[in-house]
Design a protein around this motif. Structure first.
Motif, PDB file in Angstrom:
ATOM      1  N   THR A  11       0.834  -1.195   0.000  1.00  0.00           N
ATOM      2  CA  THR A  11       0.000   0.000   0.000  1.00  0.00           C
ATOM      3  C   THR A  11       0.872   1.250   0.000  1.00  0.00           C
ATOM      4  OG1 THR A  11      -0.157  -0.013   2.409  1.00  0.00           O
ATOM      5  CG2 THR A  11      -1.897  -1.152   1.205  1.00  0.00           C
ATOM      6  N   PHE A  12       0.316   2.343  -0.485  1.00  0.00           N
ATOM      7  CA  PHE A  12       1.030   3.605  -0.546  1.00  0.00           C
ATOM      8  C   PHE A  12       0.021   4.739  -0.535  1.00  0.00           C
ATOM      9  CE2 PHE A  12       0.365   1.942  -4.818  1.00  0.00           C
ATOM     10  CZ  PHE A  12      -0.253   3.001  -5.477  1.00  0.00           C
ATOM     11  N   GLU A  13       0.495   5.929  -0.148  1.00  0.00           N
ATOM     12  CA  GLU A  13      -0.350   7.110  -0.231  1.00  0.00           C
ATOM     13  C   GLU A  13      -0.470   7.445  -1.716  1.00  0.00           C
ATOM     14  OE1 GLU A  13      -0.280  11.745   1.144  1.00  0.00           O
ATOM     15  OE2 GLU A  13       0.626  10.253   2.462  1.00  0.00           O
ATOM     16  N   ASP A  14      -1.689   7.481  -2.196  1.00  0.00           N
ATOM     17  CA  ASP A  14      -1.877   7.590  -3.644  1.00  0.00           C
ATOM     18  C   ASP A  14      -1.425   8.933  -4.194  1.00  0.00           C
ATOM     19  OD1 ASP A  14      -2.717   6.373  -6.075  1.00  0.00           O
ATOM     20  OD2 ASP A  14      -4.426   7.732  -6.091  1.00  0.00           O
ATOM     21  N   ASP A  15      -0.732   8.846  -5.298  1.00  0.00           N
ATOM     22  CA  ASP A  15      -0.344   9.994  -6.118  1.00  0.00           C
ATOM     23  C   ASP A  15      -0.659   9.560  -7.542  1.00  0.00           C
ATOM     24  OD1 ASP A  15       0.961  11.749  -7.844  1.00  0.00           O
ATOM     25  OD2 ASP A  15       2.707  11.959  -6.549  1.00  0.00           O
ATOM     26  N   ASP A  38      12.926 -18.263 -11.277  1.00  0.00           N
ATOM     27  CA  ASP A  38      12.289 -18.965 -10.167  1.00  0.00           C
ATOM     28  C   ASP A  38      10.901 -18.429  -9.826  1.00  0.00           C
ATOM     29  OD1 ASP A  38      14.375 -20.700  -9.876  1.00  0.00           O
ATOM     30  OD2 ASP A  38      15.286 -19.621  -8.209  1.00  0.00           O
ATOM     31  N   TRP A  39      10.469 -17.362 -10.478  1.00  0.00           N
ATOM     32  CA  TRP A  39       9.150 -16.847 -10.161  1.00  0.00           C
ATOM     33  C   TRP A  39       8.432 -16.380 -11.409  1.00  0.00           C
ATOM     34  CZ3 TRP A  39      13.525 -14.262  -8.289  1.00  0.00           C
ATOM     35  CH2 TRP A  39      13.831 -13.075  -8.921  1.00  0.00           C
ATOM     36  N   ILE A  40       7.119 -16.395 -11.293  1.00  0.00           N
ATOM     37  CA  ILE A  40       6.241 -15.860 -12.325  1.00  0.00           C
ATOM     38  C   ILE A  40       5.381 -14.840 -11.593  1.00  0.00           C
ATOM     39  CG2 ILE A  40       4.372 -16.385 -13.931  1.00  0.00           C
ATOM     40  CD1 ILE A  40       5.437 -19.332 -13.831  1.00  0.00           C
ATOM     41  N   SER A  41       5.278 -13.628 -12.114  1.00  0.00           N
ATOM     42  CA  SER A  41       4.559 -12.600 -11.382  1.00  0.00           C
ATOM     43  C   SER A  41       3.795 -11.687 -12.332  1.00  0.00           C
ATOM     44  CB  SER A  41       5.547 -11.768 -10.560  1.00  0.00           C
ATOM     45  OG  SER A  41       4.852 -10.836  -9.767  1.00  0.00           O
ATOM     46  N   THR A  42       2.631 -11.265 -11.882  1.00  0.00           N
ATOM     47  CA  THR A  42       1.893 -10.213 -12.555  1.00  0.00           C
ATOM     48  C   THR A  42       1.570  -9.159 -11.521  1.00  0.00           C
ATOM     49  OG1 THR A  42      -0.239 -11.289 -12.179  1.00  0.00           O
ATOM     50  CG2 THR A  42       0.859 -11.760 -14.265  1.00  0.00           C
ATOM     51  N   ALA A  43       1.444  -7.930 -11.941  1.00  0.00           N
ATOM     52  CA  ALA A  43       1.148  -6.832 -11.019  1.00  0.00           C
ATOM     53  C   ALA A  43      -0.139  -6.148 -11.437  1.00  0.00           C
ATOM     54  CB  ALA A  43       2.291  -5.823 -11.014  1.00  0.00           C
ATOM     55  N   GLN A  44      -0.892  -5.755 -10.422  1.00  0.00           N
ATOM     56  CA  GLN A  44      -2.119  -5.002 -10.635  1.00  0.00           C
ATOM     57  C   GLN A  44      -1.956  -3.702  -9.847  1.00  0.00           C
ATOM     58  OE1 GLN A  44      -5.493  -7.032  -9.017  1.00  0.00           O
ATOM     59  NE2 GLN A  44      -6.913  -5.982 -10.353  1.00  0.00           N
ATOM     60  N   ASN A  49      -2.676   0.936  -3.849  1.00  0.00           N
ATOM     61  CA  ASN A  49      -2.011  -0.344  -3.635  1.00  0.00           C
ATOM     62  C   ASN A  49      -1.512  -0.941  -4.942  1.00  0.00           C
ATOM     63  OD1 ASN A  49      -3.941  -2.163  -4.840  1.00  0.00           O
ATOM     64  ND2 ASN A  49      -5.229  -1.881  -3.053  1.00  0.00           N
ATOM     65  N   ILE A  50      -0.527  -1.799  -4.791  1.00  0.00           N
ATOM     66  CA  ILE A  50      -0.021  -2.621  -5.879  1.00  0.00           C
ATOM     67  C   ILE A  50      -0.167  -4.058  -5.413  1.00  0.00           C
ATOM     68  CG2 ILE A  50       2.005  -3.316  -7.221  1.00  0.00           C
ATOM     69  CD1 ILE A  50       3.046  -0.441  -6.892  1.00  0.00           C
ATOM     70  N   LYS A  51      -0.864  -4.864  -6.188  1.00  0.00           N
ATOM     71  CA  LYS A  51      -1.047  -6.271  -5.842  1.00  0.00           C
ATOM     72  C   LYS A  51      -0.167  -7.105  -6.762  1.00  0.00           C
ATOM     73  CE  LYS A  51      -5.746  -5.706  -4.229  1.00  0.00           C
ATOM     74  NZ  LYS A  51      -7.168  -6.022  -4.420  1.00  0.00           N
TER      75      LYS A  51
END
Length: 84
Positions: A11-15, A38-44, A49-51
């Motif tokens: 989480t972050f203070e939104d800008d 070693d990893w597979i990742s997607t970001a939302q 927030n960044i998930k």
């Protein structure tokens, strides 16, 4: 070999200008505990927030990952993520 599924939220203070300027999220392993394959990742990226949806495939001891968030016109944001 062990696989760990993870849904991690930062989480972050939104800008809105920073959030919409994000161009890349880089995952690295400073301790070399994990290789890039070693990893597979997607970001939302959402309001405040960044998930990350990540699958880690671990062959050795656990360690830490560093997330570097790159946004055009801003300094890099760096977060250390300890994997236990």
């Amino acid at each position: 070999m062990v696989a760990y599924g993870s849904h991690t939220e930062f989480t972050f203070e939104d800008d809105i200008q920073w959030r919409t300027a994000i161009t890349n999220i880089i995952i690295s392993s400073p301790s070399n505990s994990f290789a890039p394959h070693d990893w597979i990742s997607t970001a939302q990226i959402n309001y405040e927030n960044i998930k990350l949806h990540t699958l880690l495939v671990v062959q050795g001891p656990k360690g830490s990952l560093v997330l570097t968030i790159k946004a055009t016109g801003y300094e890099d944001t760096v977060v250390t993520w300890v994997v236990q």
